[in-house]
Design an enzyme around this catalytic site. Sequence first.
Site, PDB file in Angstrom:
ATOM      1  N   GLY A  51       0.893  -0.947   0.095  1.00 10.94           N
ATOM      2  CA  GLY A  51      -0.030   0.063   0.150  1.00 10.94           C
ATOM      3  C   GLY A  51       0.926   1.193  -0.014  1.00 10.94           C
TER       4      GLY A  51
ATOM      5  N   CYS B 231      -9.323  22.365  17.709  1.00  8.19           N
ATOM      6  CA  CYS B 231      -9.144  22.611  19.352  1.00  8.19           C
ATOM      7  C   CYS B 231      -8.841  21.323  19.887  1.00  8.19           C
ATOM      8  CB  CYS B 231     -10.489  23.280  19.542  1.00  8.19           C
ATOM      9  SG  CYS B 231     -10.854  24.795  18.869  1.00  8.19           S
TER      10      CYS B 231
HETATM   11  C1  PLP Z   1      -3.360  -7.220   5.151  1.00 11.08           C
HETATM   12  C2  PLP Z   1      -2.820  -6.099   4.447  1.00 11.08           C
HETATM   13  N1  PLP Z   1      -1.976  -6.245   3.329  1.00 11.08           N
HETATM   14  C3  PLP Z   1      -1.319  -4.843   3.013  1.00 11.08           C
HETATM   15  C4  PLP Z   1      -1.210  -3.707   3.647  1.00 11.08           C
HETATM   16  C5  PLP Z   1      -0.653  -2.698   3.129  1.00 11.08           C
HETATM   17  O1  PLP Z   1       0.415  -2.326   3.978  1.00 11.08           O
HETATM   18  P1  PLP Z   1       1.428  -1.170   3.759  1.00 11.08           P
HETATM   19  O2  PLP Z   1       0.602   0.003   3.158  1.00 11.08           O
HETATM   20  O3  PLP Z   1       1.984  -0.817   4.870  1.00 11.08           O
HETATM   21  O4  PLP Z   1       2.422  -1.638   2.532  1.00 11.08           O
HETATM   22  C6  PLP Z   1      -1.976  -3.740   4.844  1.00 11.08           C
HETATM   23  C7  PLP Z   1      -2.026  -2.670   5.648  1.00 11.08           C
HETATM   24  O5  PLP Z   1      -2.849  -2.178   6.710  1.00 11.08           O
HETATM   25  C8  PLP Z   1      -2.700  -4.997   5.238  1.00 11.08           C
HETATM   26  O6  PLP Z   1      -3.667  -5.063   6.450  1.00 11.08           O
END
Ligand code: PLP
Length: 382
Positions: free
Chosen positions: A247, A311
Amino acid sequence: MPDAPLTDLQMKQAAERFGTPLYAYSAAELDAALSRVQAAFGDARIWYAMKANPNLTLLRRMQSAGVGFECVSLGELARAVKVEADGDHLLVNGPAKSDEEYRLGGDLGATFIVDRLGEVALLPPASRVLVRVNPGLSVSTHDHLATGAAHSKFGVRPDQLPDVLAALRSGGHTLRGLHLHVGSAIRDAGDFAAAFARVAELHTLTGPLEVLDVGGGWGLGADLHGIAARAKEAAASFGAVLWVEPGRYLVAQAGVLLTRVMGHKQTGRDFTLLDAGMTELLRPMLYGAAHPVQALWEGEATTSDLAGPACESGDLLGHDVTLPAGAVRGDLLALLEAGAYGAAMSSTYLTRPRPAEVLWDGTQWVTMRRRETAEDIWAAEV
Ligand SMILES: Cc1ncc(COP(=O)(O)O)c(C=O)c1O
């Protein structure tokens, strides 16, 4: 300090044209991040964890590069439907899936990531499945970002795996492989190596598998080639193809949050007041994340805390940040590495409309999301 993905002039023009706070992204940096992943992981299949930034424009770009989607909510599945992703490009994940998520995932023909034994009875008939393993390992990241520790809520303990495999078999489901994801923003390749090795041991329980999905979680600057080498070894012990679910890595460096200085004050601390805060970028407050900053004014170096307009005492975007002195109201500041979990986690708390998101595509600015209005926020209220 990392380089901004956009030039000072581009950032100034974007802020002028679209207003602030503003999320601005570079298409070239999005492409570069994907290329780095492809170079390190070779022919592994890439699934974008859309939670990092689910904007439809980004999803379409990923899709045209052949990337699939990992979805963890009905809304994320709806986004996948919106961009016409098919079941072969969809993973449905999450520790507490709703009936609607099972139904839609099943209708689409997605692969489910099973997180506990009790879930097997809830799956649509003849589901294709990965089983998420909790390797019971602590990793070097913020506690809220660690997902593979023994105390974390995710996955199936190795000793629980035989029962899950038996239930899948008797339920008529297809086990495609194992899944793990030990956390986010992890930079130490050794953490990944330990987790992958622990999962590889499970081949004695599963036998050969089609897939080993090692998740994402790579911190910026992590040794991708080192992580990939260990992941490929683990996949080989199952005779499996490798899947990955980045991600952050795919989108973080492409995005900046542009914010203007609103003023300056001193209490027990020195504060630079900004027009962006926890509602636009929650990560500093949620995880203690430190985003690099780039000031677009000149002056001698000084240090200041960055405070947002909410706030809330915790509404701070940085502590002891080095900035040029003498900022005046309207000066522009860029918070870097804000493309992941930035816009995605922004909120309408205090009826603050969420920022616009724009993409520099190499020749022009493309609006990915218009600035929200107060009317958008109360549209569902009566
Ligand atoms: C199952 C799973 N895969 C992939 C990701 C992606 O993680 P990242 O953004 O740290 O690569 C996450 C993030 O929470 C996840 O829970």
